[in-house]
Design a protein around this motif. Sequence first.
Motif, PDB file in Angstrom:
ATOM      1  N   GLY A   7      95.557  -6.346  76.106  1.00 47.09           N
ATOM      2  CA  GLY A   7      94.488  -5.526  75.569  1.00 47.09           C
ATOM      3  C   GLY A   7      93.110  -6.066  75.887  1.00 47.09           C
ATOM      4  N   ASP A   8      92.199  -5.853  74.939  1.00 51.81           N
ATOM      5  CA  ASP A   8      90.805  -6.240  75.114  1.00 51.81           C
ATOM      6  C   ASP A   8      90.536  -7.531  74.342  1.00 51.81           C
ATOM      7  OD1 ASP A   8      90.725  -5.424  72.450  1.00 51.81           O
ATOM      8  OD2 ASP A   8      89.881  -3.458  72.931  1.00 51.81           O
ATOM      9  N   MET A  44      86.743  -0.613  79.427  1.00 53.31           N
ATOM     10  CA  MET A  44      88.075  -0.026  79.510  1.00 53.31           C
ATOM     11  C   MET A  44      88.088   1.496  79.471  1.00 53.31           C
ATOM     12  SD  MET A  44      90.655  -2.678  77.660  1.00 53.31           S
ATOM     13  CE  MET A  44      91.098  -4.194  78.534  1.00 53.31           C
ATOM     14  N   LEU A  82     100.108  -2.671  72.979  1.00 56.44           N
ATOM     15  CA  LEU A  82      98.794  -2.391  73.564  1.00 56.44           C
ATOM     16  C   LEU A  82      97.708  -2.575  72.514  1.00 56.44           C
ATOM     17  CD1 LEU A  82      99.629   0.951  75.440  1.00 56.44           C
ATOM     18  CD2 LEU A  82      99.732  -1.366  76.362  1.00 56.44           C
ATOM     19  N   MET A  84      94.427  -1.983  72.682  1.00 54.00           N
ATOM     20  CA  MET A  84      93.177  -1.433  73.214  1.00 54.00           C
ATOM     21  C   MET A  84      93.032   0.076  73.090  1.00 54.00           C
ATOM     22  SD  MET A  84      95.316  -2.139  75.883  1.00 54.00           S
ATOM     23  CE  MET A  84      95.855  -1.673  77.514  1.00 54.00           C
ATOM     24  N   PRO A  85      94.106   0.898  73.001  1.00 51.67           N
ATOM     25  CA  PRO A  85      93.860   2.345  72.974  1.00 51.67           C
ATOM     26  C   PRO A  85      93.130   2.833  71.734  1.00 51.67           C
ATOM     27  CG  PRO A  85      96.146   1.856  73.560  1.00 51.67           C
ATOM     28  CD  PRO A  85      95.538   0.588  73.056  1.00 51.67           C
ATOM     29  N   THR A 128      93.351   3.329  79.114  1.00 52.36           N
ATOM     30  CA  THR A 128      94.168   2.529  78.199  1.00 52.36           C
ATOM     31  C   THR A 128      95.479   3.245  77.896  1.00 52.36           C
ATOM     32  OG1 THR A 128      92.995   3.456  76.286  1.00 52.36           O
ATOM     33  CG2 THR A 128      92.176   1.377  77.175  1.00 52.36           C
TER      34      THR A 128
END
Length: 246
Positions: A7-8, A44, A82, A84-85, A128
């Motif tokens: 992820g971020d 992203m 994940l 990041m979404p 993402t």
Amino acid sequence: MNILIIGDSHTGALERGRVQLKRDGGLPKGVSWRIAPLGMGAAMNAPFWDIVDGRARVLDPRFRQRLARIPPVVGQTDVVGLQMPLWWGRLIRGLLEHDVLPYGYDGPGRRLSPKLWRHMIRADMRYTLGLGTFLKERGLPVFAIEPPTLRRSYRMAALLGAPTTLALLAEIREVQLEALTEAGIPVVWMPKDATDDAGYLIDAYGHEDPADTHHANAAFGIRMLHQCVPMAQSLMGQGAKTPVAG
């Protein structure tokens, strides 16, 4: 079970939580973790990965040193989380930078139509969510992890006003969940006691550095890692089915 979390910058709290659990002997039994950032969250909403030899390749050479391919070439990956979404700050920051707000929200600036605003939220997830869809198509179980919500000290709350920022965040989350549900990607949500009655992240989960007002700390990371285990087990067919909505 081998869980890969990508992820971020919010992967930082998860990794610090993992390190603390390992040090204290509190890691969940039978679970191996690999946690790696793929880039900065601010970037992203643009391409940050491509496909090479059937795997996702990280484009930023700085982050590629940590994890070059997804799934990794070496080692077993059973399930992917994940981180990041569901990030919301990039969208709200964009509104501030362009001095706009959707209709129906209190605050200065030009107005966006509700339809355009919801389209912007979907468009922000293109890369993402696309990565999650690509990994699912490769046969990997995938879930999303909710990042920390708004803190009272976050500068966006001061600039837009906390009620407006929280309302924007709620609508962003609604549209993001719609997109994830359509993609068949379930969500690991923050524990309900991570927020106060108004909906802010509690101070106990604020970043270790007081100057950082939007990332969370290792204690938050520990809570989220424990939340991830039953989800991963469910996706691997090892536990009760976990619904998309948490």
